[in-house]
Scaffold this active site. Structure first.
Site, PDB file in Angstrom:
ATOM      1  N   ALA A 277       0.840  -1.201   0.000  1.00 30.47           N
ATOM      2  CA  ALA A 277       0.000   0.000   0.000  1.00 30.47           C
ATOM      3  C   ALA A 277       0.873   1.248   0.000  1.00 30.47           C
ATOM      4  O   ALA A 277       1.933   1.290   0.635  1.00 30.47           O
ATOM      5  CB  ALA A 277      -0.926   0.014   1.218  1.00 30.47           C
ATOM      6  N   VAL A 278       0.374   2.228  -0.718  1.00 27.41           N
ATOM      7  CA  VAL A 278       1.029   3.535  -0.805  1.00 27.41           C
ATOM      8  C   VAL A 278       0.053   4.547  -0.211  1.00 27.41           C
ATOM      9  O   VAL A 278      -1.170   4.434  -0.415  1.00 27.41           O
ATOM     10  CB  VAL A 278       1.356   3.866  -2.287  1.00 27.41           C
TER      11      VAL A 278
ATOM     12  N   GLU B 271      -2.886 -12.583  -4.093  1.00 27.74           N
ATOM     13  CA  GLU B 271      -4.319 -12.505  -4.365  1.00 27.74           C
ATOM     14  C   GLU B 271      -4.727 -11.043  -4.326  1.00 27.74           C
ATOM     15  O   GLU B 271      -4.187 -10.283  -3.525  1.00 27.74           O
ATOM     16  CB  GLU B 271      -5.126 -13.222  -3.279  1.00 27.74           C
TER      17      GLU B 271
ATOM     18  N   ASN C  31     -10.310  -4.497  -7.788  1.00 29.80           N
ATOM     19  CA  ASN C  31      -9.181  -3.594  -7.544  1.00 29.80           C
ATOM     20  C   ASN C  31      -8.362  -3.425  -8.839  1.00 29.80           C
ATOM     21  O   ASN C  31      -7.254  -3.954  -8.984  1.00 29.80           O
ATOM     22  CB  ASN C  31      -8.315  -4.135  -6.406  1.00 29.80           C
TER      23      ASN C  31
ATOM     24  N   TYR D 103       0.228  -4.852 -10.892  1.00 27.16           N
ATOM     25  CA  TYR D 103       0.900  -6.159 -10.944  1.00 27.16           C
ATOM     26  C   TYR D 103       1.174  -6.579 -12.390  1.00 27.16           C
ATOM     27  O   TYR D 103       2.232  -7.133 -12.686  1.00 27.16           O
ATOM     28  CB  TYR D 103       0.052  -7.219 -10.239  1.00 27.16           C
TER      29      TYR D 103
HETATM   30  C1  COA Z   1      -1.555  -0.568  -6.051  1.00 31.09           C
HETATM   31  C2  COA Z   1      -0.668   0.540  -5.475  1.00 31.09           C
HETATM   32  C3  COA Z   1       0.248  -0.058  -4.407  1.00 31.09           C
HETATM   33  C4  COA Z   1       0.198   1.134  -6.611  1.00 31.09           C
HETATM   34  O1  COA Z   1       1.128   2.047  -6.049  1.00 31.09           O
HETATM   35  P1  COA Z   1       1.558   3.400  -6.810  1.00 31.09           P
HETATM   36  O2  COA Z   1       2.661   4.016  -6.045  1.00 31.09           O
HETATM   37  O3  COA Z   1       0.369   4.237  -7.045  1.00 31.09           O
HETATM   38  O4  COA Z   1       2.086   2.785  -8.183  1.00 31.09           O
HETATM   39  P2  COA Z   1       3.055   3.489  -9.266  1.00 31.09           P
HETATM   40  O5  COA Z   1       2.866   4.957  -9.259  1.00 31.09           O
HETATM   41  O6  COA Z   1       4.427   2.967  -9.064  1.00 31.09           O
HETATM   42  O7  COA Z   1       2.448   2.898 -10.618  1.00 31.09           O
HETATM   43  C5  COA Z   1       2.981   1.736 -11.240  1.00 31.09           C
HETATM   44  C6  COA Z   1       2.006   1.242 -12.284  1.00 31.09           C
HETATM   45  O8  COA Z   1       0.850   0.688 -11.662  1.00 31.09           O
HETATM   46  C7  COA Z   1      -0.287   0.916 -12.496  1.00 31.09           C
HETATM   47  N1  COA Z   1      -1.258   1.732 -11.764  1.00 31.09           N
HETATM   48  C8  COA Z   1      -1.086   2.252 -10.526  1.00 31.09           C
HETATM   49  N2  COA Z   1      -2.201   2.921 -10.152  1.00 31.09           N
HETATM   50  C9  COA Z   1      -3.087   2.804 -11.163  1.00 31.09           C
HETATM   51  C10 COA Z   1      -4.399   3.282 -11.366  1.00 31.09           C
HETATM   52  N3  COA Z   1      -5.039   4.027 -10.440  1.00 31.09           N
HETATM   53  N4  COA Z   1      -5.023   2.977 -12.533  1.00 31.09           N
HETATM   54  C11 COA Z   1      -4.388   2.232 -13.470  1.00 31.09           C
HETATM   55  N5  COA Z   1      -3.123   1.755 -13.341  1.00 31.09           N
HETATM   56  C12 COA Z   1      -2.481   2.034 -12.193  1.00 31.09           C
HETATM   57  C13 COA Z   1       0.212   1.628 -13.741  1.00 31.09           C
HETATM   58  O9  COA Z   1       0.563   0.636 -14.702  1.00 31.09           O
HETATM   59  C14 COA Z   1       1.470   2.302 -13.215  1.00 31.09           C
HETATM   60  O10 COA Z   1       2.410   2.578 -14.201  1.00 31.09           O
HETATM   61  P3  COA Z   1       2.345   4.005 -15.007  1.00 31.09           P
HETATM   62  O11 COA Z   1       2.309   5.077 -13.962  1.00 31.09           O
HETATM   63  O12 COA Z   1       3.594   3.980 -15.829  1.00 31.09           O
HETATM   64  O13 COA Z   1       1.070   3.954 -15.799  1.00 31.09           O
HETATM   65  C15 COA Z   1      -1.523   1.709  -4.879  1.00 31.09           C
HETATM   66  O14 COA Z   1      -2.513   2.058  -5.807  1.00 31.09           O
HETATM   67  C16 COA Z   1      -2.212   1.382  -3.556  1.00 31.09           C
HETATM   68  O15 COA Z   1      -1.636   1.557  -2.481  1.00 31.09           O
HETATM   69  N6  COA Z   1      -3.474   0.937  -3.624  1.00 31.09           N
HETATM   70  C17 COA Z   1      -4.249   0.635  -2.380  1.00 31.09           C
HETATM   71  C18 COA Z   1      -3.791  -0.640  -1.741  1.00 31.09           C
HETATM   72  C19 COA Z   1      -3.950  -1.822  -2.675  1.00 31.09           C
HETATM   73  O16 COA Z   1      -4.937  -1.969  -3.372  1.00 31.09           O
HETATM   74  N7  COA Z   1      -2.941  -2.711  -2.671  1.00 31.09           N
HETATM   75  C20 COA Z   1      -2.940  -3.932  -3.459  1.00 31.09           C
HETATM   76  C21 COA Z   1      -3.789  -4.936  -2.796  1.00 31.09           C
HETATM   77  S1  COA Z   1      -3.441  -6.558  -3.353  1.00 31.09           S
END
Ligand code: COA
Length: 146
Positions: free
Chosen positions: A71-72, A104, A109, A116
């Protein structure tokens, strides 16, 4: 960075705050279990301006690893922090003989599934009604590491 015991203890409340906001309260329980050595998991963190911006919890057994949580902080998403965490995990896996990594994710989401997929995970299974509160299917994803 991979957190050692003392950094994990220091950052535990920040990790719980970010994680519990994303996962409805599971993260603090995970962290308690790790700190109390009831389980052995690796915790990776990315800091921005000396504050926690994101974390990832990995469970590794022999040559397999499972991403349990990532998570971020909501205000810092789409800024490459998730990517930084995943890059660190891949390096750690290579150094620790991990050849298969899996996870999983909730079916709805889509940001996480896109994240991933960008890192080469493929969707290869579905667990019906796996999650609670709300009930939802889990998509299984995995990646072979060379
Ligand atoms: C999933 C998560 C960890 C991604 O972290 P992040 O720091 O935003 O990711 P990044 O900025 O490094 O993005 C990497 C890639 O992820 C994908 N991505 C991330 N957020 C996205 C969004 N909202 N919609 C579509 N693609 C997305 C894209 O491919 C992106 O690459 P790009 O920026 O070149 O298009 C973040 O959205 C999060 O914390 N979500 C809530 C917790 C969660 O759902 N965790 C996973 C549970 S299994």
């Amino acid at each position: 960075m991979l957190l050692d015991f003392s950094l994990l203890s220091e950052l535990r409340f920040e990790i719980s705050r970010i994680g519990d906001a994303a996962f409805h309260g599971n993260t603090s329980l995970f962290i308690e279990d790790i700190i109390n050595k009831r389980v052995q998991h690796e915790v990776f963190a990315v800091l921005r301006k000396e504050k926690l911006a994101g974390f990832l919890i990995l469970s590794a057994v022999l040559d397999e690893a499972e991403i349990l949580e990532v998570a971020v902080s909501e205000s810092q998403r789409r800024n490459g922090i998730g990517s930084e965490l995943m890059d660190e995990v891949f390096v750690w896996c290579a150094e620790n003989g991990i050849s298969h990594i899996f996870l999983e994710v909730r079916e709805s989401n889509f940001p996480a599934r896109a994240y991933y997929k960008k890192y080469g995970f493929v969707e290869n299974g579905l667990r019906k009604n796996y999650y609670r509160d709300p009930v939802e299917n889990a998509v299984l994803m995995s990646k072979e590491l060379s």
